[in-house]
Design a protein around this motif. Structure first.
Motif, mmCIF file in Angstrom:
data_model
loop_
_atom_site.group_PDB
_atom_site.id
_atom_site.type_symbol
_atom_site.label_atom_id
_atom_site.label_comp_id
_atom_site.label_asym_id
_atom_site.label_seq_id
_atom_site.Cartn_x
_atom_site.Cartn_y
_atom_site.Cartn_z
ATOM 1 N N ILE A 205 0.858 -1.179 0.000
ATOM 2 C CA ILE A 205 0.000 0.000 0.000
ATOM 3 C C ILE A 205 0.895 1.230 0.000
ATOM 4 N N ILE A 206 0.744 2.073 -1.006
ATOM 5 C CA ILE A 206 1.524 3.306 -1.101
ATOM 6 C C ILE A 206 0.710 4.418 -0.456
ATOM 7 N N GLY A 207 1.210 4.955 0.635
ATOM 8 C CA GLY A 207 0.515 6.028 1.344
ATOM 9 C C GLY A 207 0.143 5.617 2.753
ATOM 10 N N GLY A 208 0.763 6.265 3.745
ATOM 11 C CA GLY A 208 0.488 5.948 5.144
ATOM 12 C C GLY A 208 -0.428 6.960 5.795
ATOM 13 N N GLY A 209 -1.449 7.372 5.074
ATOM 14 C CA GLY A 209 -2.479 8.223 5.652
ATOM 15 C C GLY A 209 -3.647 7.388 6.131
ATOM 16 N N GLY A 210 -4.771 8.041 6.420
ATOM 17 C CA GLY A 210 -5.933 7.325 6.927
ATOM 18 C C GLY A 210 -6.416 6.246 5.991
ATOM 19 N N HIS A 211 -6.506 6.538 4.691
ATOM 20 C CA HIS A 211 -7.054 5.575 3.742
ATOM 21 C C HIS A 211 -6.151 4.356 3.602
ATOM 22 N N GLY B 280 6.910 10.110 4.079
ATOM 23 C CA GLY B 280 7.132 11.007 5.205
ATOM 24 C C GLY B 280 6.860 10.296 6.513
ATOM 25 N N TYR B 281 5.892 10.826 7.260
ATOM 26 C CA TYR B 281 5.498 10.193 8.513
ATOM 27 C C TYR B 281 3.998 9.913 8.487
ATOM 28 N N ILE B 282 3.581 9.001 9.355
ATOM 29 C CA ILE B 282 2.187 8.554 9.361
ATOM 30 C C ILE B 282 1.243 9.738 9.581
ATOM 31 N N GLY B 283 0.252 9.871 8.702
ATOM 32 C CA GLY B 283 -0.750 10.932 8.833
ATOM 33 C C GLY B 283 -0.220 12.315 8.520
ATOM 34 N N GLY B 284 0.946 12.415 7.879
ATOM 35 C CA GLY B 284 1.523 13.725 7.609
ATOM 36 C C GLY B 284 1.005 14.390 6.358
ATOM 37 N N GLY B 285 0.213 13.677 5.577
ATOM 38 C CA GLY B 285 -0.372 14.262 4.372
ATOM 39 C C GLY B 285 -1.723 14.872 4.672
ATOM 40 N N ASN B 286 -2.692 14.606 3.803
ATOM 41 C CA ASN B 286 -4.009 15.223 3.970
ATOM 42 C C ASN B 286 -4.754 14.740 5.206
ATOM 43 N N ALA C 202 -14.025 14.718 14.419
ATOM 44 C CA ALA C 202 -13.179 13.741 15.116
ATOM 45 C C ALA C 202 -11.748 14.251 15.110
ATOM 46 N N ARG C 203 -10.888 13.585 15.850
ATOM 47 C CA ARG C 203 -9.476 13.966 15.926
ATOM 48 C C ARG C 203 -8.716 13.224 14.827
ATOM 49 N N HIS C 204 -8.231 13.955 13.836
ATOM 50 C CA HIS C 204 -7.706 13.306 12.633
ATOM 51 C C HIS C 204 -6.449 12.471 12.882
ATOM 52 N N ASP C 205 -5.499 12.965 13.693
ATOM 53 C CA ASP C 205 -4.287 12.183 13.900
ATOM 54 C C ASP C 205 -4.561 10.894 14.672
ATOM 55 N N ALA C 206 -5.527 10.930 15.580
ATOM 56 C CA ALA C 206 -5.868 9.724 16.336
ATOM 57 C C ALA C 206 -6.442 8.644 15.422
ATOM 58 N N VAL C 207 -7.111 9.049 14.355
ATOM 59 C CA VAL C 207 -7.659 8.083 13.405
ATOM 60 C C VAL C 207 -6.524 7.326 12.717
ATOM 61 N N ALA C 208 -5.494 8.067 12.288
ATOM 62 C CA ALA C 208 -4.343 7.418 11.669
ATOM 63 C C ALA C 208 -3.646 6.493 12.657
ATOM 64 N N TRP C 209 -3.481 6.947 13.901
ATOM 65 C CA TRP C 209 -2.817 6.120 14.911
ATOM 66 C C TRP C 209 -3.629 4.853 15.205
ATOM 67 N N GLY C 210 -4.947 5.009 15.302
ATOM 68 C CA GLY C 210 -5.792 3.859 15.603
ATOM 69 C C GLY C 210 -5.718 2.797 14.527
ATOM 70 N N TYR C 211 -5.842 3.209 13.268
ATOM 71 C CA TYR C 211 -5.751 2.244 12.171
ATOM 72 C C TYR C 211 -4.340 1.680 12.065
ATOM 73 N N GLY C 212 -3.328 2.547 12.288
ATOM 74 C CA GLY C 212 -1.953 2.071 12.219
ATOM 75 C C GLY C 212 -1.643 1.041 13.287
#
Length: 413
Positions: free
Chosen positions: A34-40, A63-69, A179-189
């Protein structure tokens, strides 16, 4: 800084584990990349592992997790779209959102506020009525309300807007949330990592190998990977990745900016959106106003913020809320919005076997994070487009079968 947090930071042995592991090296092959470490991307990895047992998966993030959109949006969640395709898709996402905090055992600060889309012209009122009827047809809680009802829900608003563009009505969408956007990335990660998925930050994709019309591997800044399946979920970098597999799309990239005020005592419960004024605003649990506007009027692959944006948005905010003239802006930022001509996403299989696309989200990708993860995981695992995304395929631009969502997504929210 709280003393407990300071002790935690200085402790040589942390009492809590990391959100996800830092992998030392890439394996030579994976069942899927999977290319892209954002929420999707992280959501797709999570559901691939949880629902299909597909754990030999690598998520690559330059980059880093959730650092994009994922970390650059205004966190509004809703399903009050205009087309049947959009309404059904986002309604499923709202349903998934409501259980995520419990599922992750992590506070996502999911808060149902209600969502007002203001109408300042007779034409806008007709559009809101149309959207309300489409929503109701599919069981979505939306209705056209009067200026008096808007004023009751938000007594600090000047519904006359200084006499320039008075509010004539609004589409009220009760399930509207934040919702808190960075927490969403952390939760899925964290959920993906616990199930065996590898997350590799600071790992840039330099090429996607295609042999005989099929994906065979990925070239990265840290070495080569063999894989039969690649999911691209990179938002503003989509055109660059598509060039690697010789695919074209009608996606064009515009910066989308937002800003945040200093914290205040809670006074704004609902989410307010005005297409005519190009304003949308909500108040966080910390008391900050999170504000955004429309896309910047030029194509640019950049996340620079500008003074013009701040000046324009502040002026429009004061038309709605003149009492904010003394409030300070503490920071602003920008993301790269990958727009499509019909304002609907591009999802699913492509002409290249084993290459899957999750793109074209423009200004509304955060709210779709859970449903994107679910539907793309199904699509990658089964090599068949999920029913909810069949109308969002890349081929619709060849077949002239556009979705036409602009009437519900013409403001960046």
């Amino acid at each position: 800084m709280p003393l407990r947090l300071l002790k935690f930071g200085l402790n040589k042995k942390y009492p809590e584990p990391r959100m996800f592991r830092q992998r030392d090296r890439l394996k030579s092959s994976y069942d899927a990349v999977i290319i892209g470490g954002g929420g999707h991307g992280l959501a797709a990895a999570y559901y691939l592992a949880r629902d299909y047992g597909l754990t030999n998966v690598a998520v690559l993030e330059k980059g880093y997790i959730g650092g994009g959109n994922t970390g650059r949006n205004t966190t509004i969640i809703r399903s009050n779209y205009l087309t049947p395709e959009g309404v059904k898709f986002y309604d499923e996402s709202v349903r998934l959102w409501q259980d995520l905090s419990q599922e992750f055992d992590l506070n996502l600060f999911y808060s149902t506020r209600g969502h007002f889309t203001l109408a300042h012209t007779d034409a806008s009122v007709r559009t809101m009525r149309h959207r309300a009827e489409v929503n109701k047809h599919f069981g979505i809680d939306s209705e056209l309300v009067s200026p008096q009802e808007v004023q009751k829900a938000c007594p600090y608003m000047d519904v006359n807007c200084g006499g320039n563009v008075p509010v004539l009505g609004a589409l009220y969408h009760a399930p509207g949330s934040i919702a808190r956007h960075d927490a969403v990335a952390w939760g899925y990660g964290r959920g993906a990592d616990l199930r065996g998925v590898e997350i590799h930050q600071q790992t840039e994709v330099l090429g996607v190998e295609v042999t005989g019309g099929k994906v065979t591997g990925v070239k990265t800044s840290r070495g080569h990977i063999s894989t039969p399946k690649v999911l691209c979920a990179v938002a503003g970098s989509t055109p660059r990745i598509l060039q690697m597999v010789e695919l074209r799309s009608p996606i064009y990239i515009h910066p989308l900016q937002a800003m945040v005020s200093e914290p205040m005592k809670p006074w704004l419960d609902p989410i307010i959106v005005s297409g005519s004024l190009h304003v949308y605003v909500s108040q966080t649990a910390r008391g900050e106003l999170v504000m955004g506007a429309s896309l910047d009027p030029y194509e640019l692959h950049s996340t620079r913020s500008t003074f013009d944006f701040t000046e324009s948005l502040a002026a429009h905010m004061l038309e709605l809320f003149p009492m904010l003239s003394h409030v300070k802006v503490v920071r602003q930022w920008a993301g790269m919005a990958d727009m499509t001509p019909d304002f609907a996403p591009i999802m699913g299989k492509t002409q290249v076997e084993g290459f899957y696309l999750d793109a074209g989200w423009g200004t509304w990708g955060f709210k779709a994070t859970p449903v994107c993860g679910k539907t793309m995981a199904y699509t990658v695992a089964s090599d068949r487009n999920h029913d909810l995304i069949k109308d969002f395929s890349l081929s619709r631009f060849i077949n002239h079968a556009l979705v036409g969502e602009k009437g519900a997504a013409s403001v960046g929210h």
